[in-house]
Design a protein around this motif. Sequence first.
Motif, PDB file in Angstrom:
ATOM      1  N   ARG A 141     -23.729  21.058  40.932  1.00 35.74           N
ATOM      2  CA  ARG A 141     -24.913  20.338  41.397  1.00 35.74           C
ATOM      3  C   ARG A 141     -24.663  19.827  42.804  1.00 35.74           C
ATOM      4  NH1 ARG A 141     -28.021  22.431  37.969  1.00 35.74           N
ATOM      5  NH2 ARG A 141     -28.023  21.658  35.864  1.00 35.74           N
ATOM      6  N   THR A 142     -25.713  19.399  43.481  1.00 37.09           N
ATOM      7  CA  THR A 142     -25.530  18.802  44.795  1.00 37.09           C
ATOM      8  C   THR A 142     -24.933  17.405  44.618  1.00 37.09           C
ATOM      9  OG1 THR A 142     -27.687  17.714  44.864  1.00 37.09           O
ATOM     10  CG2 THR A 142     -27.582  20.012  45.669  1.00 37.09           C
ATOM     11  N   VAL A 143     -24.426  16.863  45.708  1.00 38.56           N
ATOM     12  CA  VAL A 143     -23.862  15.515  45.652  1.00 38.56           C
ATOM     13  C   VAL A 143     -24.946  14.509  45.273  1.00 38.56           C
ATOM     14  CG1 VAL A 143     -22.719  13.698  46.980  1.00 38.56           C
ATOM     15  CG2 VAL A 143     -22.012  16.069  47.278  1.00 38.56           C
ATOM     16  N   THR A 144     -26.142  14.671  45.817  1.00 39.72           N
ATOM     17  CA  THR A 144     -27.245  13.754  45.508  1.00 39.72           C
ATOM     18  C   THR A 144     -27.609  13.806  44.031  1.00 39.72           C
ATOM     19  OG1 THR A 144     -28.105  14.007  47.752  1.00 39.72           O
ATOM     20  CG2 THR A 144     -29.624  13.125  46.099  1.00 39.72           C
ATOM     21  N   GLN A 145     -27.699  15.013  43.473  1.00 37.52           N
ATOM     22  CA  GLN A 145     -27.994  15.151  42.043  1.00 37.52           C
ATOM     23  C   GLN A 145     -26.886  14.519  41.208  1.00 37.52           C
ATOM     24  OE1 GLN A 145     -28.302  19.428  42.073  1.00 37.52           O
ATOM     25  NE2 GLN A 145     -30.529  19.374  41.854  1.00 37.52           N
ATOM     26  N   THR A 146     -25.653  14.745  41.611  1.00 36.06           N
ATOM     27  CA  THR A 146     -24.514  14.200  40.885  1.00 36.06           C
ATOM     28  C   THR A 146     -24.505  12.676  40.945  1.00 36.06           C
ATOM     29  OG1 THR A 146     -23.245  16.193  41.336  1.00 36.06           O
ATOM     30  CG2 THR A 146     -21.997  14.244  40.690  1.00 36.06           C
ATOM     31  N   GLN A 147     -24.809  12.111  42.095  1.00 38.06           N
ATOM     32  CA  GLN A 147     -24.873  10.654  42.224  1.00 38.06           C
ATOM     33  C   GLN A 147     -25.925  10.080  41.278  1.00 38.06           C
ATOM     34  OE1 GLN A 147     -25.530  10.500  46.454  1.00 38.06           O
ATOM     35  NE2 GLN A 147     -23.376  10.033  46.873  1.00 38.06           N
ATOM     36  N   TYR A 148     -27.059  10.743  41.184  1.00 38.54           N
ATOM     37  CA  TYR A 148     -28.103  10.295  40.260  1.00 38.54           C
ATOM     38  C   TYR A 148     -27.599  10.340  38.819  1.00 38.54           C
ATOM     39  CZ  TYR A 148     -32.248  10.349  37.349  1.00 38.54           C
ATOM     40  OH  TYR A 148     -33.160  10.074  36.353  1.00 38.54           O
ATOM     41  N   LEU A 149     -26.978  11.455  38.428  1.00 44.11           N
ATOM     42  CA  LEU A 149     -26.469  11.592  37.064  1.00 44.11           C
ATOM     43  C   LEU A 149     -25.400  10.545  36.756  1.00 44.11           C
ATOM     44  CD1 LEU A 149     -26.248  15.488  36.947  1.00 44.11           C
ATOM     45  CD2 LEU A 149     -27.892  14.039  35.729  1.00 44.11           C
ATOM     46  N   LEU A 150     -24.586  10.225  37.739  1.00 43.71           N
ATOM     47  CA  LEU A 150     -23.565   9.201  37.555  1.00 43.71           C
ATOM     48  C   LEU A 150     -24.198   7.811  37.422  1.00 43.71           C
ATOM     49  CD1 LEU A 150     -20.983  10.539  40.149  1.00 43.71           C
ATOM     50  CD2 LEU A 150     -20.635  10.410  37.663  1.00 43.71           C
ATOM     51  N   ARG A 151     -25.122   7.494  38.307  1.00 42.43           N
ATOM     52  CA  ARG A 151     -25.774   6.171  38.288  1.00 42.43           C
ATOM     53  C   ARG A 151     -26.522   5.923  36.987  1.00 42.43           C
ATOM     54  NH1 ARG A 151     -27.537   7.477  43.410  1.00 42.43           N
ATOM     55  NH2 ARG A 151     -29.634   7.817  42.593  1.00 42.43           N
ATOM     56  N   THR A 152     -27.127   6.967  36.446  1.00 43.15           N
ATOM     57  CA  THR A 152     -27.929   6.816  35.228  1.00 43.15           C
ATOM     58  C   THR A 152     -27.102   6.977  33.954  1.00 43.15           C
ATOM     59  OG1 THR A 152     -28.581   9.153  35.336  1.00 43.15           O
ATOM     60  CG2 THR A 152     -30.069   7.530  36.351  1.00 43.15           C
ATOM     61  N   GLY A 153     -25.800   7.217  34.104  1.00 42.07           N
ATOM     62  CA  GLY A 153     -24.919   7.305  32.939  1.00 42.07           C
ATOM     63  C   GLY A 153     -25.028   8.601  32.164  1.00 42.07           C
ATOM     64  N   LYS A 154     -25.555   9.634  32.789  1.00 42.07           N
ATOM     65  CA  LYS A 154     -25.725  10.917  32.109  1.00 42.07           C
ATOM     66  C   LYS A 154     -24.469  11.783  32.125  1.00 42.07           C
ATOM     67  CE  LYS A 154     -30.676  10.938  32.918  1.00 42.07           C
ATOM     68  NZ  LYS A 154     -31.187  10.658  31.601  1.00 42.07           N
TER      69      LYS A 154
END
Length: 63
Positions: free
Chosen positions: A24-37
């Motif tokens: 995934r892109t870094v931005t997508q990964t940051q979102y997944l990390l922030r949301t606990g996914k």
Amino acid sequence: MTTDKDEAQDLLWGAEEISKVIGRTVTQTQYLLRTGKLPAKRVGERYVASKRKLIAYLLEDAA
């Protein structure tokens, strides 16, 4: 049997390293990390994830 060295090499530090493993892109990964996914922990300003656990989680999710 795993050693401390094996466990240290298994760790992925930061969204950029994690994004390379999950494709995934870094931005997508940051979102997944922030949301606990994703199975990761926040350590200070960075996230850390076990490569083995991350791959197992993604394979389980795909099944």
